[in-house]
Design an enzyme around this catalytic site. Structure first.
Site: not given
Length: 221
Positions: A24, A182, A187
């Site tokens: 991510d 976030h 994530d």
């Protein structure tokens, strides 16, 4: 056990010799060539001797915006990242990616795989930013496949009828906090849990290994 008698790692038999690694990124926009990469997390996956996919260790790096990078204020507001906060302990792209890539290359070898394949939620976004940053940093040994990915948004749509990460996790019985979302590490770890859950559920249902299927012959005219 000699190398001749060593059995290949079960992971090497599952995804065509690829090692899935969940990634991510948090960025300052949507354009991988123009907008800054600010944070990257990679979650390692492994497979136990019974063939179940498991989440492993997480590697995280805070990244300094590259020289001339664009910083969209709306993106910074969304992620809550202050690129110039010294407490981030951010490093240049080359250093940060090298720290991420090194354990991935090691894991590829340990799992008897030939290369890594990026797993992400809307994976094309993460893949494009990783490859753009690696190109800018002149990193030659990128462990990831140049175009293949596993996208959990697509897989979750199939498995749970929902493509949003938070909702897909809840449908899969995975706790999800919107307050912690976030962050690249958070994530990526939730995406890893989702991916493992889908792969393992498919196995439970008898989808893998695939049952023998008789291929019908093409009708002759």
């Amino acid at each position: 056990m000699s190398d001749e008698n060593k059995q290949p790692h079960p992971m090497s038999q599952r995804f065509r010799g690829f090692l899935p690694v969940v990634v991510d990124v948090e960025t300052a926009g949507f354009n991988p060539e123009r907008d800054a990469l600010l944070e990257i997390a990679a979650v390692m996956l492994t497979m136990d001797e019974d063939g179940w996919l498991r989440r492993g260790e997480t590697h995280v790096q805070q990244i300094d915006p590259f020289e001339g990078a664009n910083l969209e204020q709306s993106a910074l507001d969304f992620t809550g990242i202050d690129p110039w906060n010294p407490e981030r302990e951010a490093v240049p792209e080359r250093e940060g990616l090298s720290e991420i890539f090194s354990p991935i290359r090691k894991a590829v070898k340990e799992h008897d795989c030939k290369r890594a394949v990026l797993v992400g939620h809307n994976a094309t976004f993460d893949h494009n930013f990783v490859f753009a940053a690696a190109l800018r940093a002149d990193i030659k040994r990128n462990p990831f496949h140049p175009f293949s990915t596993f996208d959990t948004a697509t897989l979750a749509g199939l498995a749970y009828g929902h493509t949003v990460l938070a909702q897909a996790c809840k449908l899969a019985g995975i706790p999800f906090s919107n307050k912690e979302a976030h962050s690249a590490a958070y994530d990526a770890e939730k995406t890893a849990d989702l991916f493992c859950g889908i792969v393992n559920r498919w196995r439970e249902l008898g989808g893998f290994p695939p049952p023998p299927i008789e291929i019908a012959e093409e009708p002759q005219e």
